[in-house]
Design a protein around this motif. Sequence first.
Motif, PDB file in Angstrom:
ATOM      1  N   GLN A 166      -6.295  10.551  -0.465  1.00  0.00           N
ATOM      2  CA  GLN A 166      -4.906  10.504  -0.003  1.00  0.00           C
ATOM      3  C   GLN A 166      -4.864   9.804   1.343  1.00  0.00           C
ATOM      4  O   GLN A 166      -5.690  10.071   2.220  1.00  0.00           O
ATOM      5  CB  GLN A 166      -4.337  11.916   0.126  1.00  0.00           C
ATOM      6  N   ILE A 167      -3.918   8.889   1.478  1.00  0.00           N
ATOM      7  CA  ILE A 167      -3.715   8.221   2.767  1.00  0.00           C
ATOM      8  C   ILE A 167      -2.243   8.285   3.133  1.00  0.00           C
ATOM      9  O   ILE A 167      -1.378   8.499   2.282  1.00  0.00           O
ATOM     10  CB  ILE A 167      -4.183   6.747   2.738  1.00  0.00           C
ATOM     11  N   GLU A 168      -1.970   8.098   4.418  1.00  0.00           N
ATOM     12  CA  GLU A 168      -0.585   8.124   4.894  1.00  0.00           C
ATOM     13  C   GLU A 168      -0.384   6.961   5.842  1.00  0.00           C
ATOM     14  O   GLU A 168      -1.289   6.586   6.595  1.00  0.00           O
ATOM     15  CB  GLU A 168      -0.289   9.444   5.611  1.00  0.00           C
ATOM     16  N   GLY A 169       0.790   6.364   5.791  1.00  0.00           N
ATOM     17  CA  GLY A 169       1.063   5.261   6.692  1.00  0.00           C
ATOM     18  C   GLY A 169       2.467   4.728   6.544  1.00  0.00           C
ATOM     19  O   GLY A 169       3.268   5.223   5.739  1.00  0.00           O
ATOM     20  N   GLU A 170       2.740   3.696   7.332  1.00  0.00           N
ATOM     21  CA  GLU A 170       4.075   3.086   7.333  1.00  0.00           C
ATOM     22  C   GLU A 170       4.044   1.780   6.542  1.00  0.00           C
ATOM     23  O   GLU A 170       3.167   0.935   6.744  1.00  0.00           O
ATOM     24  CB  GLU A 170       4.513   2.789   8.761  1.00  0.00           C
ATOM     25  N   LEU A 171       4.995   1.631   5.624  1.00  0.00           N
ATOM     26  CA  LEU A 171       5.117   0.402   4.844  1.00  0.00           C
ATOM     27  C   LEU A 171       5.637  -0.699   5.758  1.00  0.00           C
ATOM     28  O   LEU A 171       6.741  -0.593   6.308  1.00  0.00           O
ATOM     29  CB  LEU A 171       6.081   0.618   3.676  1.00  0.00           C
ATOM     30  N   THR A 172       4.852  -1.745   5.953  1.00  0.00           N
ATOM     31  CA  THR A 172       5.252  -2.806   6.881  1.00  0.00           C
ATOM     32  C   THR A 172       5.790  -4.050   6.194  1.00  0.00           C
ATOM     33  O   THR A 172       6.589  -4.783   6.761  1.00  0.00           O
ATOM     34  CB  THR A 172       4.056  -3.218   7.769  1.00  0.00           C
ATOM     35  N   SER A 188      11.148   0.830   0.847  1.00  0.00           N
ATOM     36  CA  SER A 188      11.655  -0.116   1.839  1.00  0.00           C
ATOM     37  C   SER A 188      10.697  -0.179   3.021  1.00  0.00           C
ATOM     38  O   SER A 188      10.099   0.841   3.393  1.00  0.00           O
ATOM     39  CB  SER A 188      13.039   0.311   2.335  1.00  0.00           C
ATOM     40  N   PRO A 189      10.539  -1.369   3.637  1.00  0.00           N
ATOM     41  CA  PRO A 189       9.726  -1.459   4.851  1.00  0.00           C
ATOM     42  C   PRO A 189      10.243  -0.489   5.907  1.00  0.00           C
ATOM     43  O   PRO A 189      11.445  -0.292   6.068  1.00  0.00           O
ATOM     44  CB  PRO A 189       9.921  -2.918   5.292  1.00  0.00           C
ATOM     45  N   GLY A 190       9.293   0.127   6.633  1.00  0.00           N
ATOM     46  CA  GLY A 190       9.663   1.102   7.649  1.00  0.00           C
ATOM     47  C   GLY A 190       9.492   2.529   7.193  1.00  0.00           C
ATOM     48  O   GLY A 190       9.358   3.442   8.016  1.00  0.00           O
ATOM     49  N   GLU A 191       9.495   2.756   5.882  1.00  0.00           N
ATOM     50  CA  GLU A 191       9.332   4.112   5.377  1.00  0.00           C
ATOM     51  C   GLU A 191       7.871   4.549   5.502  1.00  0.00           C
ATOM     52  O   GLU A 191       6.957   3.746   5.368  1.00  0.00           O
ATOM     53  CB  GLU A 191       9.761   4.201   3.914  1.00  0.00           C
TER      54      GLU A 191
END
Length: 747
Positions: A6-12, A47-50
Amino acid sequence: MEGQTQIEGELTQIVYTSEESGYTVARLRQKGRLHSITVVGNLFSVSPGENLVLNGVWVQHKRFGRQFRVESYTVVAPSTVEGIQRYLASGLIKGIGPVMAKRLTDRFGTETLEIIENHPERLAEVEGFGPGRIARIRERWEEQRQIRRILLLLQGYGIGPSLAAKIFRQYGDQAVAVVQENPYRLASEVHGVGFKTADRIAQAMGTDPRSVRRAEAGILYVLEESLSEGHVFLPYGTLLERSRAVLEIGEDEVLHEALANLFSERRIVLEDLNEEIDSFRENLKAVYLPAFHAAESGIASLLDDFLRAPTHKLAWGSGSAEAVQKAEKALGLALAAEQRLAVETALREKGVVITGGPGTGKTTLVRALVSICRSAGARVLLAAPTGRAAKRLQEVTGEPAKTLHRLLEFSYQKGGFQRDLQNPLDGQMVIVDEASMIDCVLFYHLVKALPKKASLVLIGDVNQLPSVGPGRVLEDLIESGRLPVVRLRHVFRQAEESLIVRNAHRILEGKAPLAAGDAPGMQDFYFLEEEDPHRAADLVLDLCTRRIPEKFGFDPFEAIQVLSPMHRGEVGAENLNALLQERLNPTGPSLQRAGFVYRLHDKVMQIRNNYDKDVFNGDLGRIAEVDEEEGCLAVNFEGRRVSYDLAELEELVPAYAISVHKSQGNEYPAVVLPLLTQHYLLLQRNLLYTAVTRGKRLVVIVGTKKALGIAIRNDKTQKRHTRLRDKLAASGVGTEPRLSRLETPGV
């Protein structure tokens, strides 16, 4: 492949996404890491930013390196300044584009979303946010509040914000109830949601994979998908086979029951393929969607009525030969025997099909027909399927010409075509050019609107690719024997001086085209051999941006068009578009959506009919304005300015390179065609012929002789399931096709 993690991050960034399947290639900045990673998988409407929490596995792609393959995910609201800025700039709220999103986050930082939510009056503290803009943002934010409420309920089914917004706009407060009651309704009622999306939601809700309702939706999906292959119906057995594959079930009982339900609810129509057969036999029944059965049967019936009606008594009467002579004198030309026969047949008969390749004089005989009608005081109506073809028709005749949609006065507000049986067209002769492009449904609407006493002239090249839409109307009309057909075979001497024309006819004869070096003095057709796809793409790029403009003086934007047999691959339209945009139009105001960059002055193409905007699938234009603050742009389509907001950009794609199929009905001063063996599945003689005949003054093929040979030898076009030919022939002898009873085993 590594184990699940599992990874977590911001869609750029979204590099690519498929609206139907949800397959997405994106960039993600992992929490606590500086560099972005590539994630791939079914990410619906993100969407980017999520912020995303992703479950999946790390894989090593042989070309693109290490990637994270997503198996499941959840969406978390953005929390960083950069994330909030990207989130607002993605087009979520009309009135906030990239520029305004940055101003807001510069002023309010991580509190930006809370300010919009609870203290929107404070937006006035930011430059450019006046009362009007704030009011619009309040209205859209309230809508988004409702969408977010629904999103929380639907997120467990993997529905992201953009898809939730579509569902909300369709059903309002009933959105959740509709999805929970029958998610398959989304496939037929919400634009952009297909069966695969609806099925994924249904599976997440625990729907039985062998349920009859799922089978009904799958069958309708298969029929709808077959339309994109040009089929008007599917044989019963073929439909069963395809449905089994899509639904991944082997129980025919479920499919038979689903078909029986669809038949009883009149959501499908069945027709016997053989009048002699009474017993149930699967492949002797045709299964239609109702609208397409109505169109095909309607053409046969209405055209029969039209052909039996008397024509107007016009000045030339039976003296068509004399009328032709007068037209020749007035225009200062001498028609060849085939042309004269075509014109006289058009004057004498109720309807006629005139077909011929390049250089056979189709344009000249249209000029003669228009001249005769004008002299006789008869009103002639000129039309073509595309805007460019209509414009070309108007230029050569000096008479107004329209697209078929505009001729038939389609109105989104009034609902449909305004010219029909009750309100027919006003003219004595209707001439339609590029008739090979007309699909079954559009021809049905044309026939509905024909004045009973008029005459119909259809002009086209039957050797080109068939229509993008379902049917093979021109071929069926010719083969039915209901209309006289004049074939133009003589190539005029002036046209013979063009290698493009000579090679087009050589291709039809199964012969290899001649290159400029093979024909002294002819410099309009070149073959540049290159086997490596990467080097071939570089060569196409160099041809379009340097070599052709320098040698021939053609403008790279207006005069040169790259055509490709395929969308994907290194020499596919998508990759070539990105390369050509980077070279020809690298800077300037722009917007980004679904992996595409839309920049001021870009060539773009509309990819679906939008009756509200009066633009149609295949229309080409140039971006005339980009408003980064508002998140919208305007496109100039042949002098018509059409506006798009960020959410509507999914209807546009870059058009420096387009598919051969999308080029039908258009001509370009110069055509560049990559043709490699990786295009194997689409290498066909009629595709090559269509591509070559799109070029007016120059054609350059980049590829291999092997690929060229495969295309020339492959003259077996895919069979389209259509019964128009038989119905037209039957209408001429007073018989009608028989609707079938549904006699399914066990039902």
